[in-house]
Design an enzyme around this catalytic site. Structure first.
Site, mmCIF file in Angstrom:
data_model
loop_
_atom_site.group_PDB
_atom_site.id
_atom_site.type_symbol
_atom_site.label_atom_id
_atom_site.label_comp_id
_atom_site.label_asym_id
_atom_site.label_seq_id
_atom_site.Cartn_x
_atom_site.Cartn_y
_atom_site.Cartn_z
ATOM 1 N N PHE A 6 0.808 -0.982 0.058
ATOM 2 C CA PHE A 6 -0.001 -0.011 -0.085
ATOM 3 C C PHE A 6 0.901 1.192 -0.201
ATOM 4 C CE2 PHE A 6 -2.637 -3.236 2.142
ATOM 5 C CZ PHE A 6 -3.803 -2.951 1.508
ATOM 6 N N ASP A 7 0.431 2.292 -0.701
ATOM 7 C CA ASP A 7 1.053 3.736 -0.687
ATOM 8 C C ASP A 7 0.424 3.970 0.960
ATOM 9 O OD1 ASP A 7 1.855 6.375 -1.291
ATOM 10 O OD2 ASP A 7 -0.321 6.670 -1.319
ATOM 11 N N LEU A 8 0.913 5.100 1.533
ATOM 12 C CA LEU A 8 0.421 5.548 2.854
ATOM 13 C C LEU A 8 -0.389 6.753 2.717
ATOM 14 C CD1 LEU A 8 0.198 5.188 5.768
ATOM 15 C CD2 LEU A 8 2.577 6.603 6.060
ATOM 16 N N THR A 11 -3.880 7.299 1.015
ATOM 17 C CA THR A 11 -4.216 5.682 0.510
ATOM 18 C C THR A 11 -4.889 5.077 1.868
ATOM 19 O OG1 THR A 11 -2.831 5.569 -1.379
ATOM 20 C CG2 THR A 11 -3.752 3.640 -0.113
#
Length: 214
Positions: A6-8, A11
């Site tokens: 995942f992007d942080l 997101t």
């Protein structure tokens, strides 16, 4: 699929919402009306200056100072000459920002689904290692994440192919066995696919969320 990355920011973590709340509180505390125009200017400056940080043209603290040098005149405020004074001013915003940190409501459920699928979970983020890990801890998601790769510690930023390869290496999976999810079409989807990963775009404006992409 053996892993999901995942992007942080924007997101799992609601950076835009957290930053806007913090900015409005901080600016109001300075005795200035935090108009929509002021907020828009802050984010425009943030994007421009942060890109320079990712290109290694500025340090992380340096990009904070650069933001204030551009933003304080927008407020009609004098820019302090000393860097230490700029740091004190920025700390006023930063205190509000930290106090506003929040995950998106679907972040924890998505990580629980990924864990239930038996997938390894990674986070790949363009940012400062200490701050990005602190965000995950503060919003209660750190316990779900096996690997956090931030551009500062990696030495490269998305969309460099090495960034995606490194997070896959840390997770112990081949890029072909990993799914990348993020809000930035270029950085989290197109570049991830070019590095050999499966990738899906999170576009919350469509009404879809993380659970729709798993």
């Amino acid at each position: 699929m053996k892993a999901v990355v995942f992007d942080l920011d924007n997101t799992l973590f609601d950076h835009s919402g957290s930053a806007e709340r913090a900015l409005r509180e901080w600016v109001a505390g300075l005795g200035i009306m935090p108009t929509d125009e002021v907020v828009a200017e802050w984010f425009a400056i943030e994007e421009r200056v942060y890109d320079a940080y990712l290109r290694r043209e500025l340090t992380h603290q340096g990009q904070r100072r650069a933001r204030l040098r551009e933003f304080l005149p927008v407020l009609g405020r004098e820019v302090p000459a000393a860097e230490a004074e700029l740091d004190v001013v920025f700390e006023g915003y930063l205190k509000q920002y930290r106090g506003s940190w929040v995950a998106f409501p679907d972040a924890r459920p998505a990580l629980e689904v990924a864990r239930g699928n038996g997938w390894r979970i990674g986070v790949l983020t363009n940012g400062n290692t200490t701050q990005q890990n602190a965000k995950l801890e503060a919003i209660g998601l750190a316990e779900y994440v096996d690997v956090v790769c931030a551009s500062e510690s990696l030495g490269v930023s998305k969309p460099d192919p090495l960034a995606y390869q490194r997070v896959c290496e840390e997770l112990g999976v081949a890029p072909a066995d990993a799914l990348m999810i993020g809000d930035n079409l270029e950085l989290d989807v197109l570049a991830a696919r070019a590095a050999g990963m499966t990738a899906r775009h999170l576009d919350r404006s469509t009404g879809h969320g993380l659970l729709d992409l798993l």
